[in-house]
Motif scaffolding. Structure first.
Motif, PDB file in Angstrom:
ATOM      1  N   ARG A 208      56.882  58.607  31.162  1.00 35.03           N
ATOM      2  CA  ARG A 208      57.231  57.471  30.295  1.00 35.03           C
ATOM      3  C   ARG A 208      56.207  56.352  30.493  1.00 35.03           C
ATOM      4  O   ARG A 208      55.564  56.253  31.540  1.00 35.03           O
ATOM      5  CB  ARG A 208      58.619  56.931  30.677  1.00 35.03           C
ATOM      6  CG  ARG A 208      59.740  57.940  30.547  1.00 35.03           C
ATOM      7  CD  ARG A 208      61.111  57.267  30.543  1.00 35.03           C
ATOM      8  NE  ARG A 208      61.430  56.584  31.776  1.00 35.03           N
ATOM      9  CZ  ARG A 208      62.346  57.001  32.673  1.00 35.03           C
ATOM     10  NH1 ARG A 208      63.032  58.129  32.464  1.00 35.03           N
ATOM     11  NH2 ARG A 208      62.593  56.303  33.755  1.00 35.03           N
ATOM     12  N   LEU A 209      56.084  55.486  29.490  1.00 34.14           N
ATOM     13  CA  LEU A 209      55.201  54.324  29.643  1.00 34.14           C
ATOM     14  C   LEU A 209      55.756  53.431  30.752  1.00 34.14           C
ATOM     15  O   LEU A 209      56.917  53.016  30.693  1.00 34.14           O
ATOM     16  CB  LEU A 209      55.102  53.547  28.317  1.00 34.14           C
ATOM     17  CG  LEU A 209      54.153  52.338  28.341  1.00 34.14           C
ATOM     18  CD1 LEU A 209      52.701  52.771  28.562  1.00 34.14           C
ATOM     19  CD2 LEU A 209      54.266  51.539  27.052  1.00 34.14           C
ATOM     20  N   HIS A 210      54.947  53.173  31.743  1.00 30.60           N
ATOM     21  CA  HIS A 210      55.368  52.293  32.842  1.00 30.60           C
ATOM     22  C   HIS A 210      54.127  51.483  33.263  1.00 30.60           C
ATOM     23  O   HIS A 210      53.274  51.211  32.424  1.00 30.60           O
ATOM     24  CB  HIS A 210      55.971  53.107  33.984  1.00 30.60           C
ATOM     25  CG  HIS A 210      55.020  54.056  34.646  1.00 30.60           C
ATOM     26  ND1 HIS A 210      54.563  55.211  34.046  1.00 30.60           N
ATOM     27  CD2 HIS A 210      54.404  54.006  35.854  1.00 30.60           C
ATOM     28  CE1 HIS A 210      53.728  55.831  34.867  1.00 30.60           C
ATOM     29  NE2 HIS A 210      53.614  55.116  35.964  1.00 30.60           N
ATOM     30  N   GLY A 211      54.029  51.074  34.531  1.00 29.47           N
ATOM     31  CA  GLY A 211      52.869  50.289  34.933  1.00 29.47           C
ATOM     32  C   GLY A 211      52.721  50.258  36.431  1.00 29.47           C
ATOM     33  O   GLY A 211      53.479  50.900  37.159  1.00 29.47           O
TER      34      GLY A 211
ATOM     35  N   PRO B 225      59.490  61.360  35.648  1.00 26.08           N
ATOM     36  CA  PRO B 225      59.764  60.147  34.856  1.00 26.08           C
ATOM     37  C   PRO B 225      58.520  59.292  34.624  1.00 26.08           C
ATOM     38  O   PRO B 225      58.544  58.410  33.761  1.00 26.08           O
ATOM     39  CB  PRO B 225      60.800  59.395  35.692  1.00 26.08           C
ATOM     40  CG  PRO B 225      60.713  59.972  37.075  1.00 26.08           C
ATOM     41  CD  PRO B 225      60.252  61.383  36.910  1.00 26.08           C
ATOM     42  N   ALA B 226      57.447  59.543  35.369  1.00 27.72           N
ATOM     43  CA  ALA B 226      56.218  58.777  35.172  1.00 27.72           C
ATOM     44  C   ALA B 226      55.491  59.215  33.903  1.00 27.72           C
ATOM     45  O   ALA B 226      54.423  58.691  33.578  1.00 27.72           O
ATOM     46  CB  ALA B 226      55.310  58.902  36.396  1.00 27.72           C
TER      47      ALA B 226
ATOM     48  N   THR C 224      45.608  58.425  36.825  1.00 28.87           N
ATOM     49  CA  THR C 224      46.301  58.385  38.113  1.00 28.87           C
ATOM     50  C   THR C 224      45.579  57.442  39.082  1.00 28.87           C
ATOM     51  O   THR C 224      44.448  57.016  38.821  1.00 28.87           O
ATOM     52  CB  THR C 224      46.313  59.787  38.746  1.00 28.87           C
ATOM     53  OG1 THR C 224      44.948  60.199  38.944  1.00 28.87           O
ATOM     54  CG2 THR C 224      47.015  60.792  37.855  1.00 28.87           C
TER      55      THR C 224
ATOM     56  N   VAL D 169      54.465  67.662  36.128  1.00 31.75           N
ATOM     57  CA  VAL D 169      54.392  67.260  37.529  1.00 31.75           C
ATOM     58  C   VAL D 169      54.714  65.777  37.720  1.00 31.75           C
ATOM     59  O   VAL D 169      55.111  65.356  38.798  1.00 31.75           O
ATOM     60  CB  VAL D 169      52.998  67.590  38.103  1.00 31.75           C
ATOM     61  CG1 VAL D 169      51.928  66.727  37.456  1.00 31.75           C
ATOM     62  CG2 VAL D 169      52.952  67.439  39.611  1.00 31.75           C
ATOM     63  N   PHE D 170      54.585  64.988  36.640  1.00 33.14           N
ATOM     64  CA  PHE D 170      54.759  63.542  36.764  1.00 33.14           C
ATOM     65  C   PHE D 170      56.204  63.070  36.577  1.00 33.14           C
ATOM     66  O   PHE D 170      56.505  61.897  36.793  1.00 33.14           O
ATOM     67  CB  PHE D 170      53.832  62.810  35.785  1.00 33.14           C
ATOM     68  CG  PHE D 170      52.376  63.030  36.081  1.00 33.14           C
ATOM     69  CD1 PHE D 170      51.785  62.400  37.171  1.00 33.14           C
ATOM     70  CD2 PHE D 170      51.607  63.883  35.309  1.00 33.14           C
ATOM     71  CE1 PHE D 170      50.445  62.616  37.461  1.00 33.14           C
ATOM     72  CE2 PHE D 170      50.265  64.105  35.602  1.00 33.14           C
ATOM     73  CZ  PHE D 170      49.683  63.474  36.676  1.00 33.14           C
TER      74      PHE D 170
END
Lengths: 138, 138, 138, 138, 138, 138
Positions: B26-29, B23-24, B83, B20-21
């Motif tokens: 991936r490690l992001h911020g 591309p999120a 989240t 459901v996420f």
């Protein structure tokens, strides 16, 4: 539940009594950006919560009683800390009175609740919300 | 009902598990701009909802436990999606604990509710609100 | 040209002299939300315009000289209207002085310009911008 | 209670009937910046209130039915004043329908409430909030 | 350089001609939140850039000529696309004319520049800025 | 001078090298709300600064190259501090390249300048602005 909100502002001087206030015990001031929210469960025959023109005008009248003043010298505030939350309630009460007196029109008497929010900076605000005294009998 | 709100922010890295996420995963911020709302039905003897200085300081302490960190590597978050809504609850719980422990002063124990909102961008935010665990016995 | 901006605020009381000010001739007050913009054509070796920590701390120091005060009683302001635009210049000058004195670090001496904006409400702001006195010799 | 909010906007022409609207009885228009809040008491297995991607896409679909149109000529609005509060309810109903139809995924059927806020300027907004029709059976 | 800014808004209907506008070729509308910035290098004898009361009143007058109207039917706009950037220039020109005519007072004739920004949504704005025609002779 | 601005955002993880960054030397992250301003002295035949649809789409493309990524592991950023001001320049350069390559249409080649602002929180932002490389030959 429907809500309509109108925004305005006022600018006052005041000081606080009590150690909790630190440097705010000195005479200083604030801009309060005011959000007045008016609530009711159904729209009136015109499809509105309230006559937004009358709501804005009446809010402006209420704020003009406080605007450009030193609250430390205003009758009714002596011996009280005119904090942001206190003033939110004050604006609430003055609006509720005028709604009850018909200043916002006849259908406004069936408004069920108000919320008044005072933004004092980009990092702090306070509000007071409650059912309208007049709505009990509506 | 009275509400007082103070704002602060924190900046973290993390990643999500679950299709459901997108591309999120991936490690992001994210930067989370945090609004902490504190509620009670009556003002205290000083005319305030809470000592806003203590509320701000305590919120800053709670956020400093999360700020400038990779949440994927923090104890307590393993196997969980951190989240925006999850983190809003996390900040709520940590504030509620400190209020119960007296960090915001004695009168703060009678606060009736909190709401924590995390703004993650100009187009999305999430919040968690609830009665305070300590208010049942108040 | 690169710009970095940090935000803070201060709350003061004051009054104005002159018919143009209408009811603002009475003692009142304001919250000023302050944006300090710092400019330079190239980044330093760390990849920044300025040490944002030092910029924030120094801005907070400058604002603390004004915060929670009645400006009508402050030395240096007697006989002057402390309007929003006047105060923007005042904060500009005090920041420029400290930059010249090295409070923001050595590389900050090569900052080329500052802009200081004071937001006084949701419908009005004023700013002062100029080249830094020290940049002429840079 | 958890809330997640996503923002979008639409731009329409319309006119109002009724003396209360003054000059707004003429054909004019508005940009409505829309905040869609979705609520539920517990997070789902992924740790979210709702699939925020589906919520955003569905909101965009609903708004595209209204966007860049003269509402005076839209079926379903004839003889009605498409005020801000009326349109907030309209967006609420169209979102509620799609949630019930599964457009936001299966777990979204257990959302307990929605709030739709339409910001029409920097000084006015209106909202409609209610329990979701589908939540009664949940 | 000093700048003072005042904010107001207007709400109009219009349509665009040209494939580049896509669905905005249909009759639709917009709220434009307007920021009027007025600039000059030195403050006047009162310590202000301009009489902010006159600036606000005059901006309100200019916007009332456009407010609650269908711009497609206004003289002077026929055959023109009343885009956000076009309207920013229009407001600029109408303000510049009134400044030259003395509507903002005598000292306002020495204003050096104006900028007019029209915010059309939370994700788009346009502005027009320029030296004042009258400042050449100042 | 005319300016048109469109807003979008991206969310990344990164860490900084250098004592000046304090706790931001740890892996963390940020949401950057991006304002892209495009400038030119005259409007084109359609009455616009630029095809705002193409400007928005191209900005979204550029941001998608950075979005939901750990910048510490991206080619081209190794050994560099991806500060807010550095990233503002990065987005500027990538937009300038695409404008020169015709991605925003033929008339966009006569844009005279860009400004890219990255808001990293409610209290800090950075920007890079400059003439467009292509405008020299225009």
């Amino acid at each position: 539940m429907y809500t309509v909100c109108v925004r305005n502002h006022f600018m006052i001087a005041h000081s606080f009594r009590g150690k909790v206030f630190g440097p705010a015990q000195r005479l200083h001031g604030a801009t309060y950006v005011v959000d007045l929210e008016l609530r009711r469960p159904e729209l009136d025959a015109d499809g509105v919560v309230v006559d937004i023109g009358l709501a804005s005008t009446t809010l402006a009248e209420v704020l003009s009683e406080l605007n450009y003043r030193n609250l430390d010298e205003q009758d009714g505030f002596s011996g009280k800390n005119t904090t942001t939350e206190f003033l939110a309630r004050e604006v609430f009460d003055r609006m509720a009175q005028r709604i009850a007196a018909g200043h916002l029109g006849e259908t406004a008497r069936s408004l069920s609740a108000l919320r008044v929010t005072l933004h004092e900076s980009h990092v702090a605000w306070a509000s007071y919300e409650g059912a309208l005294p007049t709505s009990a009998g509506a």
